[in-house]
Write a protein that holds these residues in place. Structure first.
Motif, PDB file in Angstrom:
ATOM      1  N   LEU A 140       0.844  -1.187   0.000  1.00  0.00           N
ATOM      2  CA  LEU A 140       0.000   0.000   0.000  1.00  0.00           C
ATOM      3  C   LEU A 140       0.884   1.243   0.000  1.00  0.00           C
ATOM      4  O   LEU A 140       1.691   1.440   0.914  1.00  0.00           O
ATOM      5  N   THR A 192       1.431   6.467   7.634  1.00  0.00           N
ATOM      6  CA  THR A 192       1.627   5.051   7.941  1.00  0.00           C
ATOM      7  C   THR A 192       0.303   4.448   8.396  1.00  0.00           C
ATOM      8  O   THR A 192      -0.630   5.174   8.727  1.00  0.00           O
ATOM      9  N   PRO A 193       0.196   3.113   8.429  1.00  0.00           N
ATOM     10  CA  PRO A 193      -1.045   2.497   8.924  1.00  0.00           C
ATOM     11  C   PRO A 193      -1.383   2.950  10.339  1.00  0.00           C
ATOM     12  O   PRO A 193      -2.558   3.047  10.693  1.00  0.00           O
ATOM     13  N   SER A 216      -6.384   7.590   2.806  1.00  0.00           N
ATOM     14  CA  SER A 216      -5.441   6.572   3.295  1.00  0.00           C
ATOM     15  C   SER A 216      -5.986   5.902   4.549  1.00  0.00           C
ATOM     16  O   SER A 216      -5.857   4.685   4.721  1.00  0.00           O
ATOM     17  N   VAL A 244      -6.742   1.820   4.966  1.00  0.00           N
ATOM     18  CA  VAL A 244      -6.168   0.999   6.036  1.00  0.00           C
ATOM     19  C   VAL A 244      -7.277   0.306   6.818  1.00  0.00           C
ATOM     20  O   VAL A 244      -7.169  -0.886   7.162  1.00  0.00           O
ATOM     21  N   SER A 288       3.436  -1.202   3.797  1.00  0.00           N
ATOM     22  CA  SER A 288       3.100   0.122   3.292  1.00  0.00           C
ATOM     23  C   SER A 288       4.340   0.957   3.029  1.00  0.00           C
ATOM     24  O   SER A 288       5.425   0.661   3.532  1.00  0.00           O
ATOM     25  N   PRO A 334      -4.360   6.863  -1.935  1.00  0.00           N
ATOM     26  CA  PRO A 334      -3.485   5.696  -1.894  1.00  0.00           C
ATOM     27  C   PRO A 334      -3.583   4.825  -3.148  1.00  0.00           C
ATOM     28  O   PRO A 334      -4.544   4.913  -3.909  1.00  0.00           O
TER      29      PRO A 334
END
Length: 288
Positions: A101, A106-107, A115, A119, A131, A154
């Motif tokens: 991804l 970030t996640p 995004s 997630v 990711s 994303p």
């Protein structure tokens, strides 16, 4: 680029000019460079944009400034960097994991709504993915748009092939196709079984061999080190799912936990008893 009475001024330490612009005062600039958050820092060399940082992230800004200010450390401009090299890098990145991804943030800390939604969908379906934060690399951020012919983020890739953005993922979810396309994360019980069998002797603790982060973990390390038996550790502070799940899996509510050949031996008190009775070494060697 206009300074709008905010600059420019010369920074001798960086050997560079720094300009400060008000985003609302120069909407054409904001649109050209896709300014979506304030502050946004843009880095230029020879009139070419070479990097950017969105948001007030002081540590990351410091790293970027130091990297670009270092002698000879500026990333090459577009004319100096062969296109084939970038494409090769993007190919490696898109193949870095079965499911990749490319997102903003970030996640754990998504930095845009799309995004974040992506997630949440992947996690809801227990999809295993890695990711890449496109804010961390301007070359990748811009290059991937051309490489994949997909202009927004994303972007989700499976086995190096572009699946699409958020709208496509939502469509796949609605049609029940998402689960057949993306690789599933192993169920927790399966994962714990693999972890407990990762080495003949496995210690689940707070911290690691080099640095215990609680007194009990420190004591059990000292005991194991004195046996001379090889063992591996897992830091339960780094993974909340494992930390909580292992308590149920082993029916043992505290840490550290010691396993031999995938079977729970016990915690610090049990290990101390085995040591005092002279039984610890045979147990660690799997003789008992």
């Amino acid at each position: 680029m206009p300074a709008h009475k905010k600059g420019p001024f010369y920074n001798q330490a960086l050997n560079s000019f720094i300009l400060k612009l008000e985003a609302e005062a120069v909407p054409e600039v904001s649109e050209k460079y896709e300014i979506s958050s304030v502050p946004t820092f843009l880095f230029f060399k020879n009139s070419q944009k070479i990097d950017r940082l969105d948001g007030a992230h002081a540590p990351e800004l410091t790293k970027k400034v130091q990297r670009h200010a270092s002698s000879g450390s500026f990333p090459p401009s577009g004319n100096e960097h062969p296109k084939e090299d970038l494409n090769l890098r993007l190919k490696k990145l898109t193949h870095a994991a079965p499911c990749m991804l490319f997102m903003k943030g970030t996640p754990q800390e998504p930095r845009c709504g799309f995004s974040k939604q992506m997630v949440e969908i992947l996690n809801k379906h227990n999809i295993q993915f890695s990711s890449f934060d496109i804010f961390s690399d301007e070359e990748v951020r811009q290059g991937l748009k051309t490489y994949s012919n997909w202009p927004t983020y994303p972007q989700l890739y499976v086995s190096g092939e572009l699946i699409g953005g958020l709208d496509i993922i939502k469509e796949l979810e609605a049609s029940d196709e998402l689960d057949t396309i993306c690789p599933k994360a192993p169920k927790l019980e399966e994962r714990l079984k693999v972890l407990t069998n990762k080495a003949s002797v496995m210690l689940f603790m707070k911290g690691n061999k080099q640095e215990a982060k609680c007194g009990f973990s420190k004591q059990i390390l000292e005991i194991l080190n004195n046996t001379g038996v090889e063992y591996e550790t897992f830091d339960i502070l780094e993974d909340e799912e494992v930390r909580q799940g292992l308590k149920t899996y082993s029916n043992w509510p505290t840490y550290p936990q010691l396993y031999v050949k995938g079977e729970l031996v016990g915690g610090l008190d049990i290990v101390k008893e085995l040591r005092d009775n002279g039984e610890l070494l045979p147990v660690l060697k799997g003789e008992n």
